[in-house]
Design a protein around this motif. Structure first.
Motif, PDB file in Angstrom:
ATOM      1  N   GLN A 144       0.825  -1.208   0.000  1.00  0.00           N
ATOM      2  CA  GLN A 144       0.000   0.000   0.000  1.00  0.00           C
ATOM      3  C   GLN A 144       0.859   1.258   0.000  1.00  0.00           C
ATOM      4  O   GLN A 144       0.519   2.250  -0.650  1.00  0.00           O
ATOM      5  N   ALA A 145       1.958   1.213   0.748  1.00  0.00           N
ATOM      6  CA  ALA A 145       2.848   2.372   0.789  1.00  0.00           C
ATOM      7  C   ALA A 145       3.464   2.630  -0.589  1.00  0.00           C
ATOM      8  O   ALA A 145       3.574   3.785  -1.030  1.00  0.00           O
ATOM      9  N   MET A 146       3.839   1.562  -1.278  1.00  0.00           N
ATOM     10  CA  MET A 146       4.415   1.728  -2.618  1.00  0.00           C
ATOM     11  C   MET A 146       3.375   2.282  -3.596  1.00  0.00           C
ATOM     12  O   MET A 146       3.688   3.103  -4.452  1.00  0.00           O
ATOM     13  N   GLN A 147       2.137   1.817  -3.447  1.00  0.00           N
ATOM     14  CA  GLN A 147       1.051   2.353  -4.267  1.00  0.00           C
ATOM     15  C   GLN A 147       0.831   3.832  -3.947  1.00  0.00           C
ATOM     16  O   GLN A 147       0.642   4.660  -4.854  1.00  0.00           O
ATOM     17  N   ALA A 148       0.887   4.160  -2.658  1.00  0.00           N
ATOM     18  CA  ALA A 148       0.695   5.547  -2.237  1.00  0.00           C
ATOM     19  C   ALA A 148       1.792   6.443  -2.793  1.00  0.00           C
ATOM     20  O   ALA A 148       1.517   7.553  -3.266  1.00  0.00           O
ATOM     21  N   ILE A 149       3.039   5.978  -2.748  1.00  0.00           N
ATOM     22  CA  ILE A 149       4.158   6.765  -3.277  1.00  0.00           C
ATOM     23  C   ILE A 149       3.947   7.057  -4.751  1.00  0.00           C
ATOM     24  O   ILE A 149       4.194   8.177  -5.225  1.00  0.00           O
ATOM     25  N   HIS A 150       3.476   6.052  -5.484  1.00  0.00           N
ATOM     26  CA  HIS A 150       3.196   6.252  -6.912  1.00  0.00           C
ATOM     27  C   HIS A 150       2.159   7.364  -7.112  1.00  0.00           C
ATOM     28  O   HIS A 150       2.315   8.229  -7.987  1.00  0.00           O
ATOM     29  N   GLU A 151       1.115   7.358  -6.288  1.00  0.00           N
ATOM     30  CA  GLU A 151       0.071   8.374  -6.409  1.00  0.00           C
ATOM     31  C   GLU A 151       0.548   9.746  -5.923  1.00  0.00           C
ATOM     32  O   GLU A 151       0.115  10.787  -6.427  1.00  0.00           O
ATOM     33  N   LEU A 152       1.459   9.738  -4.944  1.00  0.00           N
ATOM     34  CA  LEU A 152       1.942  11.004  -4.393  1.00  0.00           C
ATOM     35  C   LEU A 152       2.864  11.755  -5.347  1.00  0.00           C
ATOM     36  O   LEU A 152       3.072  12.963  -5.184  1.00  0.00           O
ATOM     37  N   THR A 153       3.416  11.060  -6.330  1.00  0.00           N
ATOM     38  CA  THR A 153       4.298  11.743  -7.290  1.00  0.00           C
ATOM     39  C   THR A 153       3.562  12.842  -8.041  1.00  0.00           C
ATOM     40  O   THR A 153       4.189  13.753  -8.594  1.00  0.00           O
ATOM     41  N   ARG A 154       2.225  12.779  -8.044  1.00  0.00           N
ATOM     42  CA  ARG A 154       1.430  13.838  -8.689  1.00  0.00           C
ATOM     43  C   ARG A 154       1.271  15.060  -7.781  1.00  0.00           C
ATOM     44  O   ARG A 154       0.880  16.124  -8.241  1.00  0.00           O
ATOM     45  N   ILE A 155       1.568  14.859  -6.494  1.00  0.00           N
ATOM     46  CA  ILE A 155       1.307  15.906  -5.505  1.00  0.00           C
ATOM     47  C   ILE A 155       2.589  16.577  -5.003  1.00  0.00           C
ATOM     48  O   ILE A 155       2.668  17.806  -4.917  1.00  0.00           O
ATOM     49  N   ILE A 156       3.590  15.755  -4.670  1.00  0.00           N
ATOM     50  CA  ILE A 156       4.850  16.281  -4.121  1.00  0.00           C
ATOM     51  C   ILE A 156       6.036  15.564  -4.757  1.00  0.00           C
ATOM     52  O   ILE A 156       5.902  14.446  -5.263  1.00  0.00           O
ATOM     53  N   PRO A 157       7.221  16.203  -4.727  1.00  0.00           N
ATOM     54  CA  PRO A 157       8.427  15.506  -5.198  1.00  0.00           C
ATOM     55  C   PRO A 157       8.747  14.372  -4.217  1.00  0.00           C
ATOM     56  O   PRO A 157       8.891  14.610  -3.019  1.00  0.00           O
ATOM     57  N   ILE A 158       8.847  13.156  -4.721  1.00  0.00           N
ATOM     58  CA  ILE A 158       9.091  12.017  -3.835  1.00  0.00           C
ATOM     59  C   ILE A 158       9.676  10.859  -4.625  1.00  0.00           C
ATOM     60  O   ILE A 158       9.339  10.654  -5.792  1.00  0.00           O
ATOM     61  N   LYS A 159      10.585  10.123  -3.992  1.00  0.00           N
ATOM     62  CA  LYS A 159      11.137   8.917  -4.610  1.00  0.00           C
ATOM     63  C   LYS A 159      11.586   7.961  -3.512  1.00  0.00           C
ATOM     64  O   LYS A 159      11.969   8.381  -2.417  1.00  0.00           O
ATOM     65  N   VAL A 160      11.506   6.679  -3.803  1.00  0.00           N
ATOM     66  CA  VAL A 160      12.038   5.666  -2.900  1.00  0.00           C
ATOM     67  C   VAL A 160      13.551   5.626  -3.094  1.00  0.00           C
ATOM     68  O   VAL A 160      14.033   5.631  -4.229  1.00  0.00           O
ATOM     69  N   ALA A 161      14.295   5.625  -2.004  1.00  0.00           N
ATOM     70  CA  ALA A 161      15.752   5.681  -2.132  1.00  0.00           C
ATOM     71  C   ALA A 161      16.450   4.976  -0.977  1.00  0.00           C
ATOM     72  O   ALA A 161      15.862   4.730   0.067  1.00  0.00           O
ATOM     73  N   LYS A 162      17.713   4.665  -1.228  1.00  0.00           N
ATOM     74  CA  LYS A 162      18.586   4.106  -0.209  1.00  0.00           C
ATOM     75  C   LYS A 162      19.709   5.110   0.050  1.00  0.00           C
ATOM     76  O   LYS A 162      20.131   5.833  -0.855  1.00  0.00           O
ATOM     77  N   ALA A 163      20.186   5.145   1.266  1.00  0.00           N
ATOM     78  CA  ALA A 163      21.301   6.019   1.613  1.00  0.00           C
ATOM     79  C   ALA A 163      22.490   5.163   2.043  1.00  0.00           C
ATOM     80  O   ALA A 163      22.330   4.189   2.795  1.00  0.00           O
TER      81      ALA A 163
END
Length: 232
Positions: A144-163
């Protein structure tokens, strides 16, 4: 246990009816794939034909439907396939808790690609509201979080990342930090220096940078150097 803390879960098959007593939150967690002990889900070691009348399921009916009389095997099938009733208040509370878990997952695993910094939970929550994202009790947190991140790309700058972070710690706390590395992230490098100090690199969810650095400072009383090498 108060009646409001459990529900009757029902399952019908081959003309037979079975009922078990379960904790609704834990039962939903089990159904969504979370690793949870059956003893934390069911509150009775009895499989009923009718809970309210106190009628137990007969061994022959269990054998007929499930092919076994093994309690755990039968309960697992009922939990996965049965009807799970929940009250409106229980559903509301569970939705709120699951939404918080989704927000927490996003906060720990995603960053603002412009700054490579974690996104504050409040900003994530507001963006989810803008995106009209609906939490599903039957689905696991990560999907669900991954689905949410996909939808949030329309609203805010966001990406899944590793540090990738570099850790330098003196001899005093080196051994302790070394023993903690695996629990903090994926160890990419770990080298002892001649003076007994330690240099290590670990890969972590990019949004967890602050949390990990706080843990390292707590373990070493602040006697540690941490540098973010890369966010990708």
């Amino acid at each position: 246990m108060p009646a409001k803390d459990y529900v009757i879960m029902k399952y019908e098959s081959h003309g037979e009816r079975f009922e078990i007593l379960v904790k609704p939150k834990e039962a939903l967690s089990f159904r969504s794939g979370r690793s949870i002990s059956l003893s934390d889900v069911v509150i009775s070691d009895t499989i009923y034909k009718d809970v309210k009348r106190g009628l137990k399921a007969s061994p022959s009916s269990l054998k007929k439907v499930f092919g076994t009389e093994d309690f755990e095997t039968i309960v697992r099938e009922i939990l996965l396939k049965g009807e799970l009733p929940i009250t409106a208040d229980q559903r509301k509370e569970m939705l709120e808790n699951k939404r918080k878990q989704v927000v927490d997952f996003i906060h720990k695993n995603a960053v603002d690609p412009k700054t490579n910094l974690p996104i504050p939970p409040l900003r994530i929550e507001k963006a989810l509201e803008q995106a009209r994202f609906q939490v599903d009790l039957s689905k696991d947190i990560e999907s669900q979080a991954m689905q949410a991140i996909h939808e949030l790309t329309r609203i805010i700058p966001i990406k899944v990342a590793k540090a990738l972070i570099e850790i330098r710690v003196g001899q005093k706390y080196a051994t302790r930090i070394k023993s903690q590395l695996q629990s903090l992230g994926s160890v990419k490098k770990s080298n002892w220096l001649a003076d007994g100090s330690l240099i290590a690199e670990i890969e972590i969810p990019a949004g967890a940078q602050e949390e990990i650095i706080d843990k390292l400072n707590s373990i070493t009383k602040g006697e540690v150097e941490v540098k973010v090498v890369q966010v990708k």
